[in-house]
Design a protein around this motif. Sequence first.
Motif, PDB file in Angstrom:
ATOM      1  N   GLY A 258       0.866  -1.032  -0.014  1.00 19.67           N
ATOM      2  CA  GLY A 258       0.089  -0.011   0.049  1.00 19.67           C
ATOM      3  C   GLY A 258       0.948   1.262   0.002  1.00 19.67           C
ATOM      4  N   ASN A 259       0.111   2.496   0.376  1.00 18.95           N
ATOM      5  CA  ASN A 259       0.885   3.641   0.391  1.00 18.95           C
ATOM      6  C   ASN A 259       0.031   4.476   1.580  1.00 18.95           C
ATOM      7  OD1 ASN A 259      -1.194   5.382  -0.576  1.00 18.95           O
ATOM      8  ND2 ASN A 259      -0.951   4.389  -2.488  1.00 18.95           N
ATOM      9  N   GLY A 260       0.855   5.516   1.853  1.00 17.21           N
ATOM     10  CA  GLY A 260       0.830   6.255   3.078  1.00 17.21           C
ATOM     11  C   GLY A 260       1.598   7.489   3.142  1.00 17.21           C
ATOM     12  N   VAL A 261       1.516   7.929   4.476  1.00 18.61           N
ATOM     13  CA  VAL A 261       2.471   8.954   4.835  1.00 18.61           C
ATOM     14  C   VAL A 261       3.259   8.289   6.191  1.00 18.61           C
ATOM     15  CG1 VAL A 261       1.015  10.971   4.025  1.00 18.61           C
ATOM     16  CG2 VAL A 261       0.732   9.955   6.374  1.00 18.61           C
ATOM     17  N   ALA A 262       4.585   8.833   6.309  1.00 18.53           N
ATOM     18  CA  ALA A 262       5.411   8.513   7.294  1.00 18.53           C
ATOM     19  C   ALA A 262       5.682   9.878   8.344  1.00 18.53           C
ATOM     20  CB  ALA A 262       6.625   7.555   6.836  1.00 18.53           C
ATOM     21  N   HIS A 263       5.561   9.597   9.613  1.00 22.52           N
ATOM     22  CA  HIS A 263       5.999  10.692  10.323  1.00 22.52           C
ATOM     23  C   HIS A 263       7.226  10.010  11.194  1.00 22.52           C
ATOM     24  CE1 HIS A 263       2.416  12.256   9.118  1.00 22.52           C
ATOM     25  NE2 HIS A 263       1.915  11.175   9.644  1.00 22.52           N
ATOM     26  N   VAL A 264       8.258  10.796  11.684  1.00 17.42           N
ATOM     27  CA  VAL A 264       9.611  10.439  12.067  1.00 17.42           C
ATOM     28  C   VAL A 264       9.379  11.127  13.640  1.00 17.42           C
ATOM     29  CG1 VAL A 264      11.909  10.620  12.444  1.00 17.42           C
ATOM     30  CG2 VAL A 264      10.982  10.233  10.199  1.00 17.42           C
TER      31      VAL A 264
ATOM     32  N   ASN B  66      24.242   5.248  23.899  1.00 17.15           N
ATOM     33  CA  ASN B  66      24.839   6.151  23.070  1.00 17.15           C
ATOM     34  C   ASN B  66      24.212   6.194  21.582  1.00 17.15           C
ATOM     35  OD1 ASN B  66      26.620   7.059  25.117  1.00 17.15           O
ATOM     36  ND2 ASN B  66      27.875   5.258  24.739  1.00 17.15           N
ATOM     37  N   ARG B  67      23.293   5.445  21.494  1.00 14.75           N
ATOM     38  CA  ARG B  67      22.677   5.233  19.864  1.00 14.75           C
ATOM     39  C   ARG B  67      21.308   5.616  20.134  1.00 14.75           C
ATOM     40  NH1 ARG B  67      19.315   1.866  17.324  1.00 14.75           N
ATOM     41  NH2 ARG B  67      19.923   1.464  15.030  1.00 14.75           N
ATOM     42  N   GLU B  68      21.021   6.925  19.385  1.00 13.49           N
ATOM     43  CA  GLU B  68      19.691   7.578  19.517  1.00 13.49           C
ATOM     44  C   GLU B  68      18.732   6.903  18.472  1.00 13.49           C
ATOM     45  OE1 GLU B  68      17.984  12.021  18.304  1.00 13.49           O
ATOM     46  OE2 GLU B  68      20.024  11.697  18.410  1.00 13.49           O
ATOM     47  N   GLU B  69      17.850   6.545  18.764  1.00 15.56           N
ATOM     48  CA  GLU B  69      16.725   5.881  17.899  1.00 15.56           C
ATOM     49  C   GLU B  69      15.441   6.888  17.761  1.00 15.56           C
ATOM     50  OE1 GLU B  69      15.559   2.182  16.348  1.00 15.56           O
ATOM     51  OE2 GLU B  69      17.551   2.953  17.048  1.00 15.56           O
ATOM     52  N   VAL B  70      14.846   6.496  16.360  1.00 14.58           N
ATOM     53  CA  VAL B  70      13.568   7.084  16.286  1.00 14.58           C
ATOM     54  C   VAL B  70      12.340   6.106  15.930  1.00 14.58           C
ATOM     55  CG1 VAL B  70      14.526   9.340  15.423  1.00 14.58           C
ATOM     56  CG2 VAL B  70      14.171   7.380  13.868  1.00 14.58           C
ATOM     57  N   ARG B  71      11.294   6.530  15.898  1.00 14.63           N
ATOM     58  CA  ARG B  71      10.177   5.760  15.501  1.00 14.63           C
ATOM     59  C   ARG B  71       9.681   6.524  13.863  1.00 14.63           C
ATOM     60  NH1 ARG B  71       6.273   4.183  20.127  1.00 14.63           N
ATOM     61  NH2 ARG B  71       7.520   4.223  22.002  1.00 14.63           N
ATOM     62  N   ILE B  72       9.226   5.335  13.369  1.00 13.67           N
ATOM     63  CA  ILE B  72       8.772   5.719  12.004  1.00 13.67           C
ATOM     64  C   ILE B  72       7.363   5.470  12.055  1.00 13.67           C
ATOM     65  CG2 ILE B  72       8.895   5.441   9.432  1.00 13.67           C
ATOM     66  CD1 ILE B  72      11.875   4.889   9.646  1.00 13.67           C
ATOM     67  N   GLU B  73       6.420   6.316  12.187  1.00 15.61           N
ATOM     68  CA  GLU B  73       5.085   5.885  12.298  1.00 15.61           C
ATOM     69  C   GLU B  73       4.396   6.082  10.824  1.00 15.61           C
ATOM     70  OE1 GLU B  73       0.826   8.072  13.710  1.00 15.61           O
ATOM     71  OE2 GLU B  73       2.878   8.802  14.743  1.00 15.61           O
ATOM     72  N   ILE B  74       3.786   4.765  10.366  1.00 10.89           N
ATOM     73  CA  ILE B  74       3.246   5.031   8.711  1.00 10.89           C
ATOM     74  C   ILE B  74       1.760   4.843   8.981  1.00 10.89           C
ATOM     75  CG2 ILE B  74       3.209   3.716   6.507  1.00 10.89           C
ATOM     76  CD1 ILE B  74       5.968   2.456   7.410  1.00 10.89           C
ATOM     77  N   GLU B  75       1.396   5.840   8.379  1.00  9.19           N
ATOM     78  CA  GLU B  75      -0.127   5.953   8.247  1.00  9.19           C
ATOM     79  C   GLU B  75      -0.798   5.623   6.911  1.00  9.19           C
ATOM     80  OE1 GLU B  75      -3.579   9.246   8.882  1.00  9.19           O
ATOM     81  OE2 GLU B  75      -1.427   9.706   9.436  1.00  9.19           O
ATOM     82  N   PRO B  76      -1.149   4.314   6.811  1.00  4.00           N
ATOM     83  CA  PRO B  76      -1.612   3.712   5.431  1.00  4.00           C
ATOM     84  C   PRO B  76      -2.979   4.470   4.987  1.00  4.00           C
ATOM     85  CG  PRO B  76      -1.365   1.890   7.111  1.00  4.00           C
ATOM     86  CD  PRO B  76      -1.227   3.118   7.970  1.00  4.00           C
ATOM     87  N   ARG B  77      -2.846   4.927   3.914  1.00  3.64           N
ATOM     88  CA  ARG B  77      -4.085   5.373   3.201  1.00  3.64           C
ATOM     89  C   ARG B  77      -4.777   4.421   2.292  1.00  3.64           C
ATOM     90  NH1 ARG B  77      -1.237  11.051   1.148  1.00  3.64           N
ATOM     91  NH2 ARG B  77      -1.494  12.338   3.240  1.00  3.64           N
ATOM     92  N   ARG B  78      -3.923   3.750   1.737  1.00  5.32           N
ATOM     93  CA  ARG B  78      -4.683   2.460   1.009  1.00  5.32           C
ATOM     94  C   ARG B  78      -3.747   1.308   0.975  1.00  5.32           C
ATOM     95  NH1 ARG B  78      -3.763   0.350  -4.297  1.00  5.32           N
ATOM     96  NH2 ARG B  78      -5.706  -0.101  -5.159  1.00  5.32           N
TER      97      ARG B  78
END
Length: 156
Positions: free
Chosen positions: A90-96, A128-140
């Motif tokens: 699918g596709n969507g938008v990702a927020h870091v 010492n390692r910085e981590e992020v979340r990737i939140e994917i909001e599916p559209r389809r």
Amino acid sequence: MSDRSEFTCTGVWSRERVESFLRETTVPLRLSCHTPAGRLWMLSLWYRYRDGRLWCATAADADVVEYLRADEEVAFEISTNDPPYRGVRGNGVAHVRSDGGKELLASLLERYLGGTESSLGDQLLDDNREEVRIEIEPRRAFSWDFSERMADAVDD
């Protein structure tokens, strides 16, 4: 109102079956995005499906973080690696977002490796390692399942 993201589901499975597959399947998510130069980029990430969203974790200095901050439009695929092939794309938008306490990363280590007690776990969870979340909001989302058409081509 539900906190569950409402996205369009098409293909062979119901929305409930799509969500069940996303919750239960432990193969990496393949994520496609654009680089700031407009080129396509694809990578594989561990994921967790919750509240209508796909959640991934990566190092804060990973190239994909820069790419997603420049263009949040993404495509994704989660599919089995062995026949009979089936999955969801699918596709969507990702927020870091920050994952300062690395809760998501720890949960992904549990999900994919069965725990955090390993040299990989030690490396990824290092203070010492910085981590992020990737939140994917599916559209389809589109599902497919080749189980029937491959029935006589694979061993049980």
